[in-house]
Design a protein around this motif. Structure first.
Motif, PDB file in Angstrom:
ATOM      1  N   ILE A   1      -4.209  -9.213  12.609  1.00 51.79           N
ATOM      2  CA  ILE A   1      -3.280  -8.100  12.416  1.00 51.79           C
ATOM      3  C   ILE A   1      -2.831  -8.082  10.958  1.00 51.79           C
ATOM      4  CG2 ILE A   1      -1.068  -7.074  13.062  1.00 51.79           C
ATOM      5  CD1 ILE A   1      -1.361  -8.331  15.818  1.00 51.79           C
ATOM      6  N   LEU A   2      -3.040  -6.939  10.317  1.00 55.04           N
ATOM      7  CA  LEU A   2      -2.670  -6.763   8.911  1.00 55.04           C
ATOM      8  C   LEU A   2      -1.727  -5.571   8.805  1.00 55.04           C
ATOM      9  CD1 LEU A   2      -3.209  -7.557   5.901  1.00 55.04           C
ATOM     10  CD2 LEU A   2      -5.096  -5.893   5.933  1.00 55.04           C
ATOM     11  N   HIS A   3      -0.586  -5.750   8.127  1.00 50.41           N
ATOM     12  CA  HIS A   3       0.369  -4.650   7.941  1.00 50.41           C
ATOM     13  C   HIS A   3       0.706  -4.520   6.462  1.00 50.41           C
ATOM     14  CE1 HIS A   3       3.923  -7.335   7.430  1.00 50.41           C
ATOM     15  NE2 HIS A   3       3.272  -8.133   8.268  1.00 50.41           N
ATOM     16  N   ASP A   4       1.670  -3.675   6.116  1.00 53.26           N
ATOM     17  CA  ASP A   4       2.012  -3.496   4.698  1.00 53.26           C
ATOM     18  C   ASP A   4       3.503  -3.676   4.422  1.00 53.26           C
ATOM     19  OD1 ASP A   4       3.253  -1.205   5.602  1.00 53.26           O
ATOM     20  OD2 ASP A   4       1.869   0.198   4.652  1.00 53.26           O
ATOM     21  N   SER A   5       4.231  -4.247   5.388  1.00 49.47           N
ATOM     22  CA  SER A   5       5.663  -4.571   5.262  1.00 49.47           C
ATOM     23  C   SER A   5       6.593  -3.359   5.308  1.00 49.47           C
ATOM     24  CB  SER A   5       5.954  -5.380   3.982  1.00 49.47           C
ATOM     25  OG  SER A   5       5.302  -6.627   4.026  1.00 49.47           O
ATOM     26  N   THR A   6       6.062  -2.134   5.461  1.00 48.06           N
ATOM     27  CA  THR A   6       6.945  -0.982   5.623  1.00 48.06           C
ATOM     28  C   THR A   6       7.561  -1.009   7.018  1.00 48.06           C
ATOM     29  OG1 THR A   6       5.139   0.417   6.423  1.00 48.06           O
ATOM     30  CG2 THR A   6       5.579   0.446   4.043  1.00 48.06           C
ATOM     31  N   SER A   7       8.623  -0.238   7.210  1.00 47.26           N
ATOM     32  CA  SER A   7       9.305  -0.198   8.507  1.00 47.26           C
ATOM     33  C   SER A   7       8.333   0.120   9.630  1.00 47.26           C
ATOM     34  CB  SER A   7      10.413   0.865   8.483  1.00 47.26           C
ATOM     35  OG  SER A   7      11.368   0.574   7.497  1.00 47.26           O
ATOM     36  N   TYR A   8       7.514   1.127   9.407  1.00 46.71           N
ATOM     37  CA  TYR A   8       6.556   1.552  10.422  1.00 46.71           C
ATOM     38  C   TYR A   8       5.514   0.470  10.701  1.00 46.71           C
ATOM     39  CZ  TYR A   8       1.986   3.433  11.709  1.00 46.71           C
ATOM     40  OH  TYR A   8       0.749   3.605  12.266  1.00 46.71           O
ATOM     41  N   ALA A   9       4.823   0.023   9.652  1.00 45.47           N
ATOM     42  CA  ALA A   9       3.686  -0.885   9.824  1.00 45.47           C
ATOM     43  C   ALA A   9       4.102  -2.246  10.371  1.00 45.47           C
ATOM     44  CB  ALA A   9       2.952  -1.045   8.502  1.00 45.47           C
ATOM     45  N   LYS A  10       5.194  -2.788   9.859  1.00 41.17           N
ATOM     46  CA  LYS A  10       5.656  -4.102  10.331  1.00 41.17           C
ATOM     47  C   LYS A  10       6.123  -4.010  11.776  1.00 41.17           C
ATOM     48  CE  LYS A  10       6.948  -8.467   9.588  1.00 41.17           C
ATOM     49  NZ  LYS A  10       7.792  -8.800  10.724  1.00 41.17           N
ATOM     50  N   GLY A  11       6.814  -2.906  12.112  1.00 42.96           N
ATOM     51  CA  GLY A  11       7.282  -2.737  13.489  1.00 42.96           C
ATOM     52  C   GLY A  11       6.132  -2.655  14.479  1.00 42.96           C
ATOM     53  N   LEU A  12       5.112  -1.883  14.131  1.00 43.76           N
ATOM     54  CA  LEU A  12       3.946  -1.750  15.007  1.00 43.76           C
ATOM     55  C   LEU A  12       3.194  -3.076  15.113  1.00 43.76           C
ATOM     56  CD1 LEU A  12       1.956  -0.170  16.719  1.00 43.76           C
ATOM     57  CD2 LEU A  12       0.905   0.697  14.608  1.00 43.76           C
ATOM     58  N   ALA A  13       3.071  -3.785  13.998  1.00 47.95           N
ATOM     59  CA  ALA A  13       2.388  -5.073  14.000  1.00 47.95           C
ATOM     60  C   ALA A  13       3.109  -6.076  14.890  1.00 47.95           C
ATOM     61  CB  ALA A  13       2.284  -5.613  12.570  1.00 47.95           C
ATOM     62  N   ASP A  14       4.425  -6.147  14.757  1.00 49.14           N
ATOM     63  CA  ASP A  14       5.220  -7.080  15.573  1.00 49.14           C
ATOM     64  C   ASP A  14       5.108  -6.752  17.059  1.00 49.14           C
ATOM     65  OD1 ASP A  14       6.119  -8.566  13.414  1.00 49.14           O
ATOM     66  OD2 ASP A  14       7.978  -7.428  13.189  1.00 49.14           O
ATOM     67  N   GLU A  15       5.202  -5.474  17.365  1.00 46.66           N
ATOM     68  CA  GLU A  15       5.165  -5.035  18.759  1.00 46.66           C
ATOM     69  C   GLU A  15       3.811  -5.371  19.388  1.00 46.66           C
ATOM     70  OE1 GLU A  15       6.992  -3.318  22.112  1.00 46.66           O
ATOM     71  OE2 GLU A  15       7.854  -3.741  20.135  1.00 46.66           O
ATOM     72  N   THR A  16       2.732  -5.056  18.698  1.00 42.75           N
ATOM     73  CA  THR A  16       1.391  -5.315  19.234  1.00 42.75           C
ATOM     74  C   THR A  16       1.115  -6.817  19.330  1.00 42.75           C
ATOM     75  OG1 THR A  16       0.674  -3.274  18.126  1.00 42.75           O
ATOM     76  CG2 THR A  16      -1.039  -4.685  19.025  1.00 42.75           C
ATOM     77  N   ASN A  17       1.558  -7.557  18.335  1.00 50.89           N
ATOM     78  CA  ASN A  17       1.387  -9.003  18.331  1.00 50.89           C
ATOM     79  C   ASN A  17       1.994  -9.628  19.584  1.00 50.89           C
ATOM     80  OD1 ASN A  17       0.772 -11.599  17.331  1.00 50.89           O
ATOM     81  ND2 ASN A  17       2.771 -11.769  16.343  1.00 50.89           N
ATOM     82  N   ALA A  18       3.217  -9.226  19.903  1.00 46.86           N
ATOM     83  CA  ALA A  18       3.905  -9.776  21.071  1.00 46.86           C
ATOM     84  C   ALA A  18       3.186  -9.410  22.368  1.00 46.86           C
ATOM     85  CB  ALA A  18       5.348  -9.273  21.107  1.00 46.86           C
TER      86      ALA A  18
END
Length: 375
Positions: A165-182
């Motif tokens: 999982i790769l994100h870009d630290s923006t509100s959107y990208a980090k939130g989606l990454a965290d949610e999918t990771n869990a």
């Protein structure tokens, strides 16, 4: 002397009439990234909202008055957006449509809410935007927790066992990454890499090398389309054939332009239906009008969702029979049910989130076209 005097009087009359007409108009704001890396989204947003306003005015406007669209460029930047929002609140707008990025929208929420102006965002999916109890905030885009659920579900259906999982630290990208990771961990699917890149850079070979060394079956990139296109191009150049899945912010034709057709082929992404797959009568009629007006199709679904925001704002004004922001917001929360939007029925819950499931899985084909997948 009489003729010049009459001409002057006539000119003054025209100016005065124009000022009176403008003052009598109902103003709806549009905040969009007209410049910057997301400019293609913002320019399409502007075209869609202006065309819808023109069509609404041809039908008599709203509450017997013409609609004036007041536009501000947020540049896709939170600081610029904050200033743009402050300017809009001083220009007599009764509602505002936009904007595209979650972190950009987040910089403006409190400004509009404190001013009592309903804001209807179109491309901002970060969960926390509607968890603040803001009474004047709405969005026509779905939330990242819904997207995260669909992302995890699609990864499971496609039978990938090891996910990066790769994100870009923006509100959107980090939130989606965290949610999918869990959610992936709950499903027993191994996440072998979780990190961020820096958006706006021109060379991602270092992060791609790290990704490759983790040996994933698939890479989920939750950032935006400019970086996704570059990642795909550089991934192909290094000869790494691992499939990539993008979040909904990768849904833009510029992704293929950036990556090149060969590198983009096989890329998956999650998104509400792209414009050509919208099948409502409202969408079909509007898209035909749009193509006739601009000789092109809208760049992406996010611009179309700004049109839904405009339509919802007009419906709120009409339904509340008022330009008072509090009354418009109350109507949108409590009384707007299954309103015929371009992307389907529009209703908002008590938080301002759009109700209903809208996500689909797409794959880029050899011609660079986005094809909806049946799973």
């Amino acid at each position: 002397m009489k003729k010049p005097l009459l001409a002057l009087v006539a000119a003054i009359g025209l100016v005065t009439g124009s000022i009176a007409q403008a003052a009598d108009a109902i103003k709806i704001g549009l905040m969009a990234p007209l410049t910057g890396s997301w400019a293609s989204e913002g320019q399409s947003m502007k075209k869609i909202v202006e065309l819808l306003a023109k069509q609404q005015n041809a039908k008599g406007g709203v509450l017997g008055k013409q609609i004036e669209v007041v536009t501000e460029d947020d540049g896709g930047d939170p600081r610029t957006a904050s200033l743009a929002a402050q300017r809009l609140t001083t220009q007599g707008i009764v509602a505002v449509v936009g904007t595209y990025g979650s972190s950009v929208t987040e910089a403006t929420q409190a400004i509009y809410d404190e001013a009592g102006i309903p804001q209807i965002a179109n491309g901002s999916t970060a969960i926390r935007l509607t968890e603040k109890g803001l009474k004047h905030f709405f969005r026509t885009a779905p939330r990242d927790d819904e997207q995260g659920r669909i992302a995890a579900q699609m990864i499971e259906k496609l039978d990938f066992k090891q996910v990066a999982i790769l994100h870009d630290s923006t509100s959107y990208a980090k939130g989606l990454a965290d949610e999918t990771n869990a959610l992936l961990k709950k499903k027993g699917i191994k996440v072998v890499f979780f990190d961020a890149l820096t958006p706006g850079e021109r060379d991602y070979n270092a992060i791609l090398t790290k990704l490759k060394s983790a040996n994933p079956d698939v890479v989920l990139f939750t950032g935006y389309y400019p970086e996704a296109g570059l990642l795909l191009r550089q991934k192909r150049a290094m000869g790494w054939p691992v499939p990539f899945i993008g979040g909904d912010a990768t849904n833009n034709p510029d992704l293929v332009k950036s990556a090149g057709q060969e590198a983009a082929e096989g890329f998956y992404f999650l998104s509400p239906p792209v414009p050509q797959d919208l099948d409502t009568p409202e969408a079909q009629a509007f898209l035909a009008d749009y193509q006739k007006q601009y000789e092109e199709v809208p760049a992406s679904i996010w611009a179309v969702l700004s049109g839904d925001g405009f339509r919802a704002a007009v419906a709120g004004i009409e339904g509340a029979k008022s330009t008072n922001g509090g009354k418009i917001a109350e109507y949108l929360h409590k009384s707007l049910k299954d309103y015929p939007g371009l992307s389907g029925p529009i209703s908002f819950d008590e938080k301002g989130d759009r109700e209903g499931e809208v996500y689909r899985l797409y794959k880029v084909n050899a011609d660079g076209k986005f094809v909806m997948q049946k799973l």
